[in-house]
Design an enzyme around this catalytic site. Structure first.
Site, PDB file in Angstrom:
ATOM      1  N   CYS A   2     107.533  93.507  97.124  1.00  0.00           N
ATOM      2  CA  CYS A   2     107.581  94.928  97.472  1.00  0.00           C
ATOM      3  C   CYS A   2     108.539  95.706  96.565  1.00  0.00           C
ATOM      4  CB  CYS A   2     108.076  95.092  98.900  1.00  0.00           C
ATOM      5  SG  CYS A   2     107.115  94.192 100.090  1.00  0.00           S
ATOM      6  N   GLU A 485     105.433  73.450  82.246  1.00  0.00           N
ATOM      7  CA  GLU A 485     105.471  74.897  82.060  1.00  0.00           C
ATOM      8  C   GLU A 485     104.156  75.395  81.440  1.00  0.00           C
ATOM      9  OE1 GLU A 485     107.072  77.279  83.142  1.00  0.00           O
ATOM     10  OE2 GLU A 485     106.828  78.915  81.738  1.00  0.00           O
ATOM     11  N   HIS A 508      98.301  56.198  85.340  1.00  0.00           N
ATOM     12  CA  HIS A 508      98.431  55.928  86.779  1.00  0.00           C
ATOM     13  C   HIS A 508      97.668  56.944  87.625  1.00  0.00           C
ATOM     14  CE1 HIS A 508     101.297  52.781  85.992  1.00  0.00           C
ATOM     15  NE2 HIS A 508     101.982  53.611  85.210  1.00  0.00           N
ATOM     16  N   LYS A 607     106.544  89.078  90.731  1.00  0.00           N
ATOM     17  CA  LYS A 607     107.560  88.845  89.705  1.00  0.00           C
ATOM     18  C   LYS A 607     108.876  88.416  90.331  1.00  0.00           C
ATOM     19  CE  LYS A 607     109.173  88.880  85.577  1.00  0.00           C
ATOM     20  NZ  LYS A 607     108.755  87.694  84.804  1.00  0.00           N
TER      21      LYS A 607
END
Ligand code: G6P
Length: 612
Positions: A2, A485, A508, A607
């Site tokens: 918000c 990442e 694996h 964000k």
């Protein structure tokens, strides 16, 4: 997450509010609304983007020198017109916008229902608006300001709020607990926002509200108080953030701009800290805590999302160069598992925004248990730097794209500097390595520039695989977190399922997924695991997987094995994470754009995650 904007002054509030809401769009949201006050209060709100709100308002009355605006990221109740803010109390006395979560809203709501209140929305914010009104109407001696204050003492949870009252249409009240709120100070006017982004074009003088503080603001006056009614002296600080740096500067998306800003962002992160001439790395922000850090028996790194990945890179580097045992934890796990923390532990909290709720709560817990807490943050003046004992700003500049890019490399740059500085301080890095490393670090911005020059080639590769349903990312050692990442970047913005794995673990499990439709991105630069990763590439090729390899310039072996190679300048092992992540960012970006995705504001993501 918000966003809040507000204005009180002599100008028309509407353009200031709409523009401010647009500046906050980067936070991610699903509905928007505004209230304009001109003797009476008018509210307009709807599901969708700020541009939808503008169309909805159309030619309706937008007059008023006072107002508030909000972008909502749904927590209580689905995104729709009714749940959008502002919320008005049942009898119309109070209008409220709110960031954060009121945890005891259910109990408060039940009490209000018993007292005759009904609710239009499913939000915790409407509960707060009604609670203020209930307190106000119950007792004639209660003023508007008292009603807000008393209501806030009953609230458990987090809030950043703006409140307007029907009885006093020349005043706005702002209050904060756990959810940031900044007040810009102009000439006979005040601006309010959940971060400084919407304010900087109007004024550089700001007051940061602290937890449990409220401001009672009229055009020409501001009174700062605690919610216990103790009057405080407001501290006005100057912010160093210019409007050009938060605009797109000719790039199609903020994310692309931010990827290309990395050479400069890293230079700024190193500035005044790495000196090739003086052969020294020094992080002044750690100075005060240095005795504690030097005697630390253990470090615990906490963070969320991309910042957690930077922490994993930090673990490898700190253990390698400073020889300090390091654990890395998601802040959200750390805070809820009664962690064993000793007074000689150092906790490093990593956060781009400095506002992530779980990271903040984890810091508070670590402090309560006596640890020394260091912050690595990008946003100056945000909550985390103010909660920590010492810290280092990343200085990457504002990051607007939801998917973090330059903030990640700046965080890794800080951790690399920190590892070397502490290695030297603790006598664990010898002079030769130290000097080699200073040289290596100083070359990072130029190397990144060279990698960015391969932009078009990376775009071509990306376009070939834009329709894949799955991607696998493999790396070893310090490049394993880079694989994580890379996978996160792709899934965040393109919605393709992607997984990062330590290359040796592939056999694996993930190897079962490999066929000729599965692109496998392998980070295979020349380091101590090189031979092993070449074997991993062969294993993928033997199962007809498509290999996109990130290799060291001049590597002929992998060139013959892989379907595509992207070359990285020959480099020192310690800076490999800073370089190898760049092509992964670009590849995700181009795949997402080709799939028509909203790169800067991916669906469902925010964000700055200021809720748990
Ligand atoms: C959100 C953002 C991520 C970010 C994470 C942690 O999920 O979308 O990009 O990595 O929060 O945020 P922080 O500001 O603490 O680094």
């Amino acid at each position: 997450m918000c966003g809040i904007v507000g204005y009180i002054g002599h100008k028309e509030a509407y353009p200031i509010l709409i523009n401010g809401l647009k500046r906050l769009e980067y936070r991610g949201y699903d509905s928007a609304g505004i209230a304009l006050i001109n003797g009476e209060t008018r509210t307009y709100k709807c599901k969708g983007k700020v541009s939808d709100l503008e169309s909805f308002i159309g030619n309706q009355n937008i007059k008023g020198n006072i107002g508030m605006g909000h972008t909502r990221w749904a927590t209580h109740g689905e995104p729709n017109d009714v749940n959008a803010h502002p919320h008005i109390s049942l009898n119309g006395h109070f209008t409220v916008i709110h960031n954060g979560i009121i945890e005891n809203y259910d109990v408060l709501k039940k009490d209000l229902i018993k007292n005759g209140y009904t609710f239009k929305s499913e939000t915790d914010t409407e509960v707060l608006a009604n609670l203020i009104e209930y307190i106000y109407l119950k007792d004639e001696s209660v003023t508007v300001e008292m009603a807000v204050r008393l209501a806030l003492t009953k609230v458990i949870g987090a809030y950043g709020i703006l409140v307007a009252a029907k009885e006093d249409t020349n005043m706005l009240i702002a209050a904060r607990k756990g959810s940031p709120l900044v007040i810009g100070v102009g000439d006979g006017e005040y601006f309010f926002a959940s971060d400084a982004t919407p304010i900087v074009e109007h004024t550089k003088s700001v007051i940061y509200l602290d937890d449990d503080h409220m401001a009672i603001v009229e055009r020409n006056s501001l009174t700062l108080k605690t919610i216990q009614n103790d009057v405080l002296e407001p501290e006005v600080t100057q912010i160093d953030l210019d409007i050009e740096s938060i605009e797109k500067g000719g790039y199609e998306h903020f994310m692309l701009k931010e990827i290309f800003e990395q050479p400069n962002a890293i230079k700024d992160t190193f500035r005044g800290r790495v000196s090739e001439r003086n052969k020294r790395i020094y992080l002044g922000g750690l100075h005060q805590a240095l005795p504690k850090i030097n005697n630390a028996k253990r470090m615990i790194i906490i963070g969320c999302g991309t910042s957690w990945h930077a922490g994993l890179v930090g673990e490898y580097l700190l253990e390698e160069y400073a020889r300090i045992p390091v654990e890395v934890e998601y802040a959200s796990e750390f805070r809820y598992r009664n962690p064993i923390i000793n007074e000689d532990d150092v906790v490093i909290a990593i956060s781009q925004s400095g506002e992530t709720a779980d990271t903040l709560a984890a810091i508070k817990l670590a402090k309560e248990k006596g640890a020394t807490v260091i912050g690595i943050c990008n946003v100056v003046g945000s909550s985390i730097p103010r909660e920590t004992h010492a810290g280092v700003y990343t200085h990457a500049g504002p990051e607007i794209g939801v998917a973090s890019t330059k903030a990640f490399t700046a965080q890794v740059a800080v951790l690399t500097m920190m590892s070397l500085m502490l290695g030297k301080e603790r006598g664990n890095t010898n002079d030769d390595i130290y000097l080699q490393m200073i040289k290596a670090i100083s070359s990072v911005p130029d190397y990144i520039t060279k990698i960015l020059e391969q932009n078009e080639k990376i775009q071509e590769i990306a376009l070939k695989y834009k329709d894949a349903s799955n991607f696998l990312y493999l790396g070893r050692g310090v490049l394993f977190p880079v694989a994580l990442e890379g996978a996160l970047k792709l899934k965040e913005i393109s919605y393709i399922h992607a997984e990062g794995y330590p290359a040796a673990e592939m056999k694996h499990g993930p190897i079962a997924l490999i066929d000729d439709k599965m692109p496998v991105v392998v980070i295979a630069t020349k380091d101590k695991s090189y031979e092993k990763i070449v074997s991993n590439i062969q294993e993928v090729k033997a199962r007809k997987g498509v290999v996109i390899a990130i290799v060291t310039e001049g590597d002929h072996v992998i060139k013959h094995l892989a379907d595509h190679v992207i070359e990285i300048p020959d480099h020192h092992e310690a800076i490999a994470p800073l370089l190898t992540v760049i092509p992964l960012q670009l590849m995700s970006y181009y795949i997402a754009v080709a799939r028509g995705c909203n790169v800067d504001q991916p669906r469902n993501l925010a964000k700055s995650v200021t809720v748990e």
